[in-house]
Design a protein around this motif. Structure first.
Motif, PDB file in Angstrom:
ATOM      1  N   GLN A  66      30.439 -10.738 106.360  1.00  0.00           N
ATOM      2  CA  GLN A  66      31.532 -11.566 106.882  1.00  0.00           C
ATOM      3  C   GLN A  66      31.080 -13.025 106.930  1.00  0.00           C
ATOM      4  N   ARG A  67      31.992 -13.938 106.645  1.00  0.00           N
ATOM      5  CA  ARG A  67      31.711 -15.369 106.763  1.00  0.00           C
ATOM      6  C   ARG A  67      32.519 -15.954 107.908  1.00  0.00           C
ATOM      7  N   ARG A  68      31.971 -16.985 108.567  1.00  0.00           N
ATOM      8  CA  ARG A  68      32.761 -17.683 109.566  1.00  0.00           C
ATOM      9  C   ARG A  68      33.921 -18.383 108.881  1.00  0.00           C
ATOM     10  N   PRO A  69      35.125 -18.459 109.514  1.00  0.00           N
ATOM     11  CA  PRO A  69      35.405 -18.112 110.913  1.00  0.00           C
ATOM     12  C   PRO A  69      35.938 -16.699 111.140  1.00  0.00           C
ATOM     13  N   SER A  70      35.573 -15.739 110.317  1.00  0.00           N
ATOM     14  CA  SER A  70      36.012 -14.366 110.544  1.00  0.00           C
ATOM     15  C   SER A  70      35.612 -13.894 111.945  1.00  0.00           C
ATOM     16  N   PRO A  71      36.536 -13.263 112.691  1.00  0.00           N
ATOM     17  CA  PRO A  71      36.181 -12.733 114.019  1.00  0.00           C
ATOM     18  C   PRO A  71      35.226 -11.549 113.944  1.00  0.00           C
ATOM     19  N   MET A  72      35.032 -10.993 112.735  1.00  0.00           N
ATOM     20  CA  MET A  72      34.101  -9.876 112.554  1.00  0.00           C
ATOM     21  C   MET A  72      32.676 -10.340 112.284  1.00  0.00           C
ATOM     22  N   TRP A  73      32.492 -11.656 112.180  1.00  0.00           N
ATOM     23  CA  TRP A  73      31.150 -12.219 111.974  1.00  0.00           C
ATOM     24  C   TRP A  73      30.343 -12.034 113.246  1.00  0.00           C
ATOM     25  N   ASP A  74      29.262 -11.262 113.168  1.00  0.00           N
ATOM     26  CA  ASP A  74      28.381 -11.025 114.317  1.00  0.00           C
ATOM     27  C   ASP A  74      27.045 -11.686 114.026  1.00  0.00           C
ATOM     28  N   GLY A  75      26.769 -12.785 114.735  1.00  0.00           N
ATOM     29  CA  GLY A  75      25.599 -13.599 114.452  1.00  0.00           C
ATOM     30  C   GLY A  75      24.272 -12.920 114.670  1.00  0.00           C
ATOM     31  N   CYS A  76      24.275 -11.700 115.197  1.00  0.00           N
ATOM     32  CA  CYS A  76      23.013 -11.020 115.513  1.00  0.00           C
ATOM     33  C   CYS A  76      22.611  -9.972 114.478  1.00  0.00           C
ATOM     34  N   ILE A  77      23.399  -9.782 113.413  1.00  0.00           N
ATOM     35  CA  ILE A  77      23.024  -8.837 112.355  1.00  0.00           C
ATOM     36  C   ILE A  77      22.300  -9.641 111.281  1.00  0.00           C
ATOM     37  N   GLU A  78      20.993  -9.783 111.439  1.00  0.00           N
ATOM     38  CA  GLU A  78      20.256 -10.810 110.702  1.00  0.00           C
ATOM     39  C   GLU A  78      19.004 -10.305 110.000  1.00  0.00           C
ATOM     40  N   ALA A  79      18.775  -8.997 109.975  1.00  0.00           N
ATOM     41  CA  ALA A  79      17.503  -8.479 109.460  1.00  0.00           C
ATOM     42  C   ALA A  79      17.460  -8.370 107.942  1.00  0.00           C
ATOM     43  N   GLY A  80      18.559  -8.649 107.257  1.00  0.00           N
ATOM     44  CA  GLY A  80      18.554  -8.621 105.810  1.00  0.00           C
ATOM     45  C   GLY A  80      19.333  -7.453 105.235  1.00  0.00           C
ATOM     46  N   ASP A  81      19.482  -7.483 103.904  1.00  0.00           N
ATOM     47  CA  ASP A  81      20.264  -6.500 103.160  1.00  0.00           C
ATOM     48  C   ASP A  81      19.388  -5.270 102.904  1.00  0.00           C
ATOM     49  N   ILE A  82      19.551  -4.247 103.728  1.00  0.00           N
ATOM     50  CA  ILE A  82      18.691  -3.059 103.645  1.00  0.00           C
ATOM     51  C   ILE A  82      18.759  -2.431 102.263  1.00  0.00           C
ATOM     52  N   THR A  83      19.960  -2.251 101.757  1.00  0.00           N
ATOM     53  CA  THR A  83      20.122  -1.595 100.450  1.00  0.00           C
ATOM     54  C   THR A  83      19.410  -2.380  99.354  1.00  0.00           C
ATOM     55  N   ARG A  84      19.573  -3.684  99.363  1.00  0.00           N
ATOM     56  CA  ARG A  84      18.936  -4.519  98.323  1.00  0.00           C
ATOM     57  C   ARG A  84      17.411  -4.471  98.456  1.00  0.00           C
ATOM     58  N   VAL A  86      15.539  -2.093  99.642  1.00  0.00           N
ATOM     59  CA  VAL A  86      15.067  -0.795  99.154  1.00  0.00           C
ATOM     60  C   VAL A  86      15.154  -0.741  97.625  1.00  0.00           C
ATOM     61  N   LYS A  87      16.232  -1.261  97.068  1.00  0.00           N
ATOM     62  CA  LYS A  87      16.413  -1.267  95.615  1.00  0.00           C
ATOM     63  C   LYS A  87      15.300  -2.035  94.922  1.00  0.00           C
ATOM     64  N   GLU A  88      14.810  -3.089  95.578  1.00  0.00           N
ATOM     65  CA  GLU A  88      13.731  -3.903  95.001  1.00  0.00           C
ATOM     66  C   GLU A  88      12.357  -3.265  95.224  1.00  0.00           C
ATOM     67  N   ASP A  89      12.341  -2.049  95.755  1.00  0.00           N
ATOM     68  CA  ASP A  89      11.133  -1.249  95.928  1.00  0.00           C
ATOM     69  C   ASP A  89      10.196  -1.802  97.005  1.00  0.00           C
ATOM     70  N   TYR A  90      10.793  -2.212  98.105  1.00  0.00           N
ATOM     71  CA  TYR A  90      10.054  -2.563  99.316  1.00  0.00           C
ATOM     72  C   TYR A  90      10.447  -1.595 100.431  1.00  0.00           C
ATOM     73  N   VAL A  91       9.598  -1.459 101.431  1.00  0.00           N
ATOM     74  CA  VAL A  91       9.962  -0.749 102.658  1.00  0.00           C
ATOM     75  C   VAL A  91      10.479  -1.793 103.645  1.00  0.00           C
ATOM     76  N   HIS A  92      11.646  -1.554 104.189  1.00  0.00           N
ATOM     77  CA  HIS A  92      12.243  -2.463 105.177  1.00  0.00           C
ATOM     78  C   HIS A  92      12.001  -1.863 106.560  1.00  0.00           C
ATOM     79  N   VAL A  93      11.171  -2.527 107.369  1.00  0.00           N
ATOM     80  CA  VAL A  93      10.805  -2.013 108.686  1.00  0.00           C
ATOM     81  C   VAL A  93      11.423  -2.923 109.745  1.00  0.00           C
ATOM     82  N   ILE A  94      12.331  -2.374 110.549  1.00  0.00           N
ATOM     83  CA  ILE A  94      13.068  -3.157 111.549  1.00  0.00           C
ATOM     84  C   ILE A  94      12.653  -2.674 112.930  1.00  0.00           C
TER      85      ILE A  94
END
Length: 573
Positions: A66-84, A86-94
């Motif tokens: 979501q992009r601002r000013p969408s009301p669905m934009w949640d500024g705290c979802i910031e850890a990155g694109d999990i699917t991407r 993993v696709k790039e062959d890294y482990v994503h540890v949150i």
């Protein structure tokens, strides 16, 4: 795949290790989830740490960006694109930071400044990840904003397995994160408490106020009474409520109670700690968030090892969930974590997108071009000119505006000055300053200055901003330079009503070319519209504490009081 949960994301199978317990050196454990491809083999890992909750970050698997000013934009979802990732062959540890989410321990004050160093915990977390059979021992970090600040705090501790970091949109000068020129900014309230769509911290009983842990009840009572003597604070109901009932507002309470810079903010300032960093660092930020760009550039200049500074285009806020800049990030990590010689280190260290011309300028240093600071003087009939006023005060009467408190009006009074239209493309890159000679009839006010690029069709885009609380006007003479004023913000000096004072306002770094037919417009006010072309693109609650008393402002621009902008013009190509 024993011990895994599997998830299919657009044809990509993701294996998830849920609710891992990561031991810290003092015996408590942090909660974490690890995402990887289905094949069981060692991979490089990208670590993301924050107090926002790992379960919130998992929504990156199911929530379209979501992009601002969408009301669905949640500024705290910031850890990155999990699917991407993993696709790039890294482990994503949150992971959840100490005292937040499902982690144990206490989080005392912002960035746990009253407890165990977040950098120390990050060190232990990274080394634990590196030792797991599913990691090949090479670790980087990922995430923006709070996650970005955590990368710098971690790197300053020098964990052996942390090979590089890629920081997008981090916050570094912790005082400037919340007080711009001494004026309180409300966005960190949303990020902590959950406001206007932001989810906020994943609070637990382990989150505590450093102020309440440090001082006695009687001392806190006296300090709160003193803080409420500020009419700006007393006029804002949420601040009165927070100061009166700090329970469940601990992080915001600590910020409100500490309106001056000093040890409280500086002891764990990432910029101060950055001299310890010896690994490669890529710093990225988009234009439109000058206070953060200021700190990003200061951090870049402090770093000693391999480094990149990448300043992107407007608008200022990236998507949530965060998906931008991943192409650059993977080039960086493929080089430093996987050993792939992709040429990333053969490219210039500094890359700046210039608004207006929409071109990129590259160099090895910031600013990327030689700057010729030029004065634009405030003149009669709201004009800006390279020629100063020659008449004295008796003929060149001041401009002015009166602002009633926003408790009695919805109107923000704005006074402006503008250049003639530019006849040729005119480029500016760097910081700037405004020297405003003003008289007010109260002991304090805010000066909020916004510079706009106006197109011939009337459309406009914000170029840069500057903020200064009048009582914070003292300059750090040793550190200030032409076009780059620095204020210590370590004490206040009330204004004597009726006296003309010079207020030197720092204009945050920017890069813009005013194209032929465009003009520069400078707007001055003591508050700001909650909604306009720019503010609607910022996070929820991204406005500043209004002045709580009526103030009349006279702006002098005569021969003896040469109010002016000092702007970073570059040499023409």
């Amino acid at each position: 795949m024993a011990g895994f949960i599997t998830w299919n994301a657009g044809g990509e199978t993701i294996a998830i290790r849920k609710d891992l317990r990561v031991p810290m050196r003092d015996g408590i454990t942090l909660a974490a989830d690890a995402y990887q491809g289905p094949e069981e083999k060692p991979r490089p890992a990208l670590v993301a740490l924050s107090p926002y909750g790992k379960e919130l970050q998992a929504l990156a698997l199911t929530t379209p960006p979501q992009r601002r000013p969408s009301p669905m934009w949640d500024g705290c979802i910031e850890a990155g694109d999990i699917t991407r990732i993993v696709k790039e062959d890294y482990v994503h540890v949150i992971g959840d930071l100490r005292g937040s989410g499902y982690s144990e321990g206490e989080h005392i004050g912002n960035y746990n400044a009253g407890g165990v160093s977040l950098g120390e915990d990050a060190y232990d977390f990274i080394e634990w990840v590196a030792a797991q059979p599913w990691c090949d021992g090479n670790v980087g970090m990922v995430g923006i904003s709070y996650f970005g600040s955590m990368q710098v705090l971690a790197a300053a501790e020098r964990p052996p397995s942390l090979k590089a970091i890629f920081v997008s949109g981090g916050h570094y000068d912790f005082y400037e994160t919340t007080y711009h020129g001494g004026i309180m900014w409300f966005m960190p309230r949303a990020a902590r408490e959950g406001r206007g769509g932001d989810s906020g911290w994943a609070f637990t009983d382990g989150v505590k106020s450093r102020m309440l842990e440090t001082f006695s009840g009687e001392q806190i009572k006296q300090m709160v009474a003193t803080r409420l003597q500020d009419p700006d604070v007393a006029a804002w109901p949420n601040l009165v409520h927070t100061l009166t009932y700090p329970k469940n507002h601990e992080a915001w309470f600590d910020i409100v109670m500490n309106e001056l810079d000093g040890d409280w903010y500086e002891e764990r300032n990432p910029i101060t700690l950055a001299s310890n960093i010896d690994i490669p660092v890529w710093l990225q930020l988009d234009q439109g968030r000058g206070w953060t760009l200021d700190g990003t550039i200061e951090l870049f200049n402090t770093l000693k090892g391999p480094k990149k500074l990448d300043i992107g285009p407007y608008p200022p806020m990236q998507s949530r969930p965060f998906i931008e800049e991943h192409d650059k990030m993977f080039r960086w990590y493929d080089y430093w974590l996987k050993g792939i010689d992709n040429g990333v280190m053969d490219e210039p260290a500094v890359n700046v997108f210039v608004e207006g011309s929409r071109t990129n300028v590259t160099a090895e240093v910031w600013p990327p071009k030689e700057v010729d600071y030029t004065n634009l003087y405030l003149r009669p009939r709201r004009k800006l000119s390279t020629e100063p006023e020659t008449m004295g005060l008796e003929y060149a009467a001041p401009d002015g505006f009166y602002q009633a408190p926003l408790t009695v009006t919805d109107k923000v009074e704005i006074i402006n000055w503008e250049t003639p239209v530019f006849e040729e493309a005119t480029e500016m890159i760097g910081t700037g300053a405004a020297h405003i000679f003003a008289e007010i009839d109260q002991p304090d006010t805010n000066f909020i200055l916004r510079l706009w690029d106006y197109a011939p069709n009337g459309k406009r885009q914000l170029i840069t901003t500057g903020y200064l609380k009048a009582s914070h006007r003292e300059l750090d003479e040793e550190r200030s330079e032409l076009g780059s004023p620095i204020h210590p913000h370590t004490h206040t000096e009330p204004v004597e009503p009726g006296v003309i004072e010079e207020y030197v306002i720092r204009l945050y770094p920017f890069a813009n070319t005013f194209m032929p037919g465009h003009k520069l417009v400078a707007e001055l006010s003591n508050s700001e519209p909650l909604v306009d072309e720019h503010n609607s693109l910022l996070p929820p609650d991204a406005f500043h504490l209004p002045v709580g008393r009526p103030v009349t402002h006279k702006i002098y621009r005569d021969a003896q009081h040469q109010s002016r902008l000092v702007l970073p013009f570059t040499a023409q190509a």
